[in-house]
Design an enzyme around this catalytic site. Structure first.
Site, PDB file in Angstrom:
ATOM      1  N   ASP A 153       0.785  -1.245   0.000  1.00  0.00           N
ATOM      2  CA  ASP A 153       0.000   0.000   0.000  1.00  0.00           C
ATOM      3  C   ASP A 153       0.817   1.296   0.000  1.00  0.00           C
ATOM      4  OD1 ASP A 153      -1.675  -2.122   0.584  1.00  0.00           O
ATOM      5  OD2 ASP A 153      -2.602  -1.209   2.328  1.00  0.00           O
TER       6      ASP A 153
ATOM      7  N   GLU B 286       2.234  -9.562  11.845  1.00  0.00           N
ATOM      8  CA  GLU B 286       1.899  -9.167  10.473  1.00  0.00           C
ATOM      9  C   GLU B 286       3.178  -8.867   9.679  1.00  0.00           C
ATOM     10  OE1 GLU B 286      -0.691  -5.773  10.468  1.00  0.00           O
ATOM     11  OE2 GLU B 286      -0.972  -5.777   8.290  1.00  0.00           O
TER      12      GLU B 286
HETATM   13  C1  DGY Z   1      -5.649  -1.949   4.598  1.00  0.00           C
HETATM   14  O1  DGY Z   1      -6.792  -1.630   4.912  1.00  0.00           O
HETATM   15  O2  DGY Z   1      -4.640  -1.601   5.214  1.00  0.00           O
HETATM   16  C2  DGY Z   1      -5.476  -2.842   3.466  1.00  0.00           C
HETATM   17  O3  DGY Z   1      -4.160  -3.059   3.117  1.00  0.00           O
HETATM   18  C3  DGY Z   1      -6.306  -2.440   2.304  1.00  0.00           C
HETATM   19  O4  DGY Z   1      -6.599  -3.592   1.649  1.00  0.00           O
END
Ligand code: DGY
Length: 441
Positions: A162, A392
């Site tokens: 992201d 994570e």
């Molecule tokens: C989040 O919400 O952080 C996700 O990566 C989006 O899919």
């Protein structure tokens, strides 16, 4: 069964919502596309039928046009933003309107090849194979309609990475104004220093507003999106998945389906080769609006090894690049070049290590003869969990667990590593699946 395997299985079971698995109930309370692919492989180490359920359930959210969305909202939950009403996709099963890094067919092949009950594996694969074919056709037709060999990603969430520094430049073109009120939930449960910034979210949601405004029409999204990149990770993963799907197609599909995948793979291989930067010794993503390379070294830049798109001299150069990175950190593989000024070892995709990416990179290096490096990456992936648990993501300097604990895909990959052994032997070739159940990845 070892305590470690029991703990990893317990993590998957705890996050199991009946046919699908949430990545972590406090941060991500729905089903995510590429998370579920890795989770399916993890389940496959002890319950292949449940692994196939994971993919079946994800495909319940597949759109008529073939899109497999990045989130499927099977059951309501109010602790995630943006929820179904923001997406406004009007699907019978509520979903987001974008996709995610397309590892699904590779995971399906892994699951099928490792399933001990061959009759079950064949029956379940026959059910999901048509959905996978439609998904890959969607990628070709809607994200590379002119056959350039590179598929476009229209939202940083589609890449999976992201807030990678690779997206800083292209994302700067996206306005921060939003129609939707932004009410973040993530920063209530995870230290904001480990998450994307507010200005990133404004742009993420601006894009969602814009796509909702064109009713999620693929052609209009592609034409209008102010963010349009060829992520090197997405492209390499799709190339690999194309080949895995071709291998499955020998048994479950038709010659024309395989021919379409083969033709696309040839185009992709040639186009990915052009993203190589010999001076930097890594593959770069491409900004499709500026029509220019994005010169940021990220872990995705090693994934053409996994995709089978790097000749030996580039594999050697990638090994040297990773050797340089390794001299700067305690654990591999940081998601951004540690020498890059934008490297942030604790902020999500700007530096931390992700087990699932490590798994693909290690198999890529192994397939190109760099076994020692592959073993080092696998050993680090395991050591991070030994030290801290199924987090994570992890700090490359000291292995600190970051983001959410008890994370499904970290547990899934740990199961796969614990079961397959630490020495990966893989190549994206189509051969083994055609004739046997021998492990290929
Ligand atoms: C989040 O919400 O952080 C996700 O990566 C989006 O899919």
């Amino acid at each position: 069964m070892s305590d470690r395997i029991a703990a990893a299985q317990a993590t998957l079971r705890a996050n199991d919502r009946g046919g699908y698995t949430v990545p972590n109930p406090h941060i991500y309370p729905f089903q995510w596309n590429w998370d579920s692919a890795f989770v399916a492989m993890g389940f496959g180490t002890f319950n292949a039928a449940r692994g196939f359920d994971e993919i079946d359930t994800l495909l319940k959210g597949q759109w008529e046009n073939g899109l497999v969305p990045h989130i499927v909202f099977h059951a309501p939950a109010d602790n995630y933003f943006p929820g179904p009403s923001v997406w406004g996709t009007n699907q019978s099963v509520p979903t987001s309107g974008i996709t995610q890094c397309p590892v699904l067919a590779s995971a399906a092949r892994h699951l099928w090849e490792h399933a001990p009950d061959r009759a079950l594996a064949d029956a379940r694969m026959a059910q999901i194979y048509p959905g996978l074919i439609r998904y890959h056709a969607w990628w070709r037709q809607t994200r590379d309609p002119h056959g350039t060999g590179l598929v476009a990603t229209l939202h940083p969430w589609e890449t999976g990475s992201d807030n990678s520094p690779a997206w800083d430049g292209p994302l700067a073109r996206v306005p921060t104004e939003t129609v939707t009120e932004i009410i973040r939930r993530d920063t209530g449960v995870v230290d904001p220093a480990m998450r994307p910034h507010a200005h990133d979210y404004q742009r993420y949601i601006h894009l969602v507003d814009a796509f909702r405004g064109v009713a999620w029409d693929p052609a209009r999204m592609l034409a209008a999106s102010p963010f349009r990149v060829a992520d090197i990770g997405t492209n390499a993963v799709l190339l690999r998945a194309n080949q895995d799907l071709m291998a499955l197609g020998e048994r479950f599909g038709t010659a024309p389906e395989r021919a379409a995948l083969a033709a696309h793979s040839d185009q992709m291989r040639a186009a990915i080769a052009r993203q190589w930067d010999s001076a930097a010794g890594i593959f770069y993503a491409r900004d499709l609006i500026a029509d220019a390379p994005i010169r940021v070294g990220t872990s995705a830049g090693f994934l053409p090894l996994w995709g089978g798109a790097a000749p030996p001299h580039q594999a050697a150069s990638l090994a040297a690049t990773l050797g340089r990175w390794a001299s700067k950190v305690a654990y591999l593989v940081p998601s951004t070049d540690p020498d890059d000024p934008r490297y942030e070892p604790r902020r999500y995709w700007r530096g931390p290590i992700w087990s699932v990416v490590n798994w693909m990179i290690a198999r890529g290096f192994a397939a190109h003869g760099h076994s020692a490096l592959a073993r080092r990456i696998d050993a680090d992936t395991r050591a991070l969990v030994t030290k801290n648990g199924f987090w994570e993501y992890f700090d490359p300097r000291d292995g600190t667990g970051l983001g959410g604990p008890d994370f499904s895909w970290t547990a899934g990959i740990d199961l796969v590593l614990g079961t397959d052994g630490a020495t990966p032997a893989t190549s994206p070739s189509a051969s083994s699946a055609q004739t046997s159940a021998a492990p290929a990845c």
